[in-house]
Design an enzyme around this catalytic site. Structure first.
Site, PDB file in Angstrom:
ATOM      1  CG  ASP A  17      -1.973   0.908   1.143  1.00  0.00           C
ATOM      2  OD1 ASP A  17      -3.131   0.626   1.243  1.00  0.00           O
ATOM      3  OD2 ASP A  17      -1.786   2.188   1.092  1.00  0.00           O
ATOM      4  CB  ILE A  18       1.112   4.046  -2.359  1.00  0.00           C
ATOM      5  CG1 ILE A  18       2.492   4.764  -2.910  1.00  0.00           C
ATOM      6  CG2 ILE A  18      -0.154   4.835  -2.227  1.00  0.00           C
ATOM      7  CD1 ILE A  18       3.274   3.929  -3.106  1.00  0.00           C
ATOM      8  CG  HIS A  23      -8.544  -3.102  -1.906  1.00  0.00           C
ATOM      9  ND1 HIS A  23      -9.344  -2.546  -2.667  1.00  0.00           N
ATOM     10  CD2 HIS A  23      -8.300  -2.399  -0.594  1.00  0.00           C
ATOM     11  CE1 HIS A  23      -9.766  -1.217  -1.920  1.00  0.00           C
ATOM     12  NE2 HIS A  23      -9.125  -1.099  -0.779  1.00  0.00           N
ATOM     13  CG  HIS A  74      -6.430  -2.779   3.694  1.00  0.00           C
ATOM     14  ND1 HIS A  74      -5.855  -1.606   3.227  1.00  0.00           N
ATOM     15  CD2 HIS A  74      -7.957  -2.496   3.149  1.00  0.00           C
ATOM     16  CE1 HIS A  74      -6.456  -0.583   2.528  1.00  0.00           C
ATOM     17  NE2 HIS A  74      -7.792  -1.106   2.725  1.00  0.00           N
TER      18      HIS A  74
HETATM   19  P1  5GP Z   1      -9.915   1.653   0.473  1.00  0.00           P
HETATM   20  O1  5GP Z   1     -10.580   1.522  -0.870  1.00  0.00           O
HETATM   21  O2  5GP Z   1      -9.873   0.285   1.082  1.00  0.00           O
HETATM   22  O3  5GP Z   1     -10.766   2.524   1.501  1.00  0.00           O
HETATM   23  O4  5GP Z   1      -8.465   2.052   0.531  1.00  0.00           O
HETATM   24  C1  5GP Z   1      -7.919   2.066  -0.679  1.00  0.00           C
HETATM   25  C2  5GP Z   1      -6.431   1.849  -0.330  1.00  0.00           C
HETATM   26  O5  5GP Z   1      -5.495   1.624  -1.441  1.00  0.00           O
HETATM   27  C3  5GP Z   1      -5.648   2.890   0.623  1.00  0.00           C
HETATM   28  O6  5GP Z   1      -5.048   2.089   1.798  1.00  0.00           O
HETATM   29  C4  5GP Z   1      -4.769   3.480  -0.262  1.00  0.00           C
HETATM   30  O7  5GP Z   1      -3.388   3.856   0.186  1.00  0.00           O
HETATM   31  C5  5GP Z   1      -4.272   2.498  -1.196  1.00  0.00           C
HETATM   32  N1  5GP Z   1      -3.868   2.910  -2.647  1.00  0.00           N
HETATM   33  C6  5GP Z   1      -4.631   3.806  -3.424  1.00  0.00           C
HETATM   34  N2  5GP Z   1      -4.195   4.258  -4.618  1.00  0.00           N
HETATM   35  C7  5GP Z   1      -3.056   3.486  -4.511  1.00  0.00           C
HETATM   36  C8  5GP Z   1      -1.976   3.373  -5.711  1.00  0.00           C
HETATM   37  O8  5GP Z   1      -2.101   3.817  -6.616  1.00  0.00           O
HETATM   38  N3  5GP Z   1      -0.874   2.480  -5.353  1.00  0.00           N
HETATM   39  C9  5GP Z   1      -1.074   1.800  -4.037  1.00  0.00           C
HETATM   40  N4  5GP Z   1       0.205   0.776  -3.756  1.00  0.00           N
HETATM   41  N5  5GP Z   1      -1.983   1.922  -3.098  1.00  0.00           N
HETATM   42  C10 5GP Z   1      -2.834   2.527  -3.281  1.00  0.00           C
END
Ligand code: 5GP
Length: 130
Positions: free
Chosen positions: A29-30, A93, A95
């Site tokens: 995660d970035i 996804h 985590h």
């Molecule tokens: P959620 O959809 O579960 O609320 O969060 C999405 C997750 O994806 C976040 O933790 C965010 O940091 C991660 N994320 C979003 N865009 C990118 C990206 O371009 N690259 C990576 N490696 N992680 C991402």
């Protein structure tokens, strides 16, 4: 339009890849809440994790388990926490987050700002445990 995660799978957007097979892909995660925070996704573009077929969901968990075992060995922690939120990116996804206490899973706290060198080191440490 392809999701940002599909573009990562295709290599159009860079990532710190941890593992992949025919169906699934794992990468750091970035914007991590802990060092080693990894995302596991299906390559098939499905928004909601519970919209996945039963078999696909089961296989994704088994793939996530292998990745989690590697993270667990690579990063000091008590265990790997598992979370599904999915409000930000419309591509299912999981985590995987190394934790030692409940608060380590808090998505509202300030996230870590890791350097490229730190990401690369974590990637290498985890990949070497697979
Ligand atoms: P959620 O959809 O579960 O609320 O969060 C999405 C997750 O994806 C976040 O933790 C965010 O940091 C991660 N994320 C979003 N865009 C990118 C990206 O371009 N690259 C990576 N490696 N992680 C991402």
């Amino acid at each position: 339009m392809a999701t940002i995660f599909s573009r990562i799978v295709k290599g159009e957007i860079p990532c710190y890849k941890i593992a992949e097979n025919e169906q699934f892909f794992a990468f750091l995660d970035i914007n991590p809440v802990a060092k080693g925070h990894t995302l596991v996704i299906p390559k098939r573009e499905v928004d909601y994790i519970f919209a996945l077929d039963d078999n696909e969901l089961g296989d994704m968990m088994v793939f996530a388990k292998k990745v989690a075992k590697a993270i667990e060995k690579a990063v000091p922690c008590k265990r790997i926490g598992v979370a599904v939120i999915g409000l930000e990116v419309p591509h299912a996804h999981i985590h995987l987050i190394p934790i030692s206490k409940e608060g380590d899973m808090d998505f509202k706290k300030e996230h870590l700002h890791l350097t490229e060198a730190e990401f690369l080191e974590l990637q290498q440490l985890i990949v070497s445990q697979l």
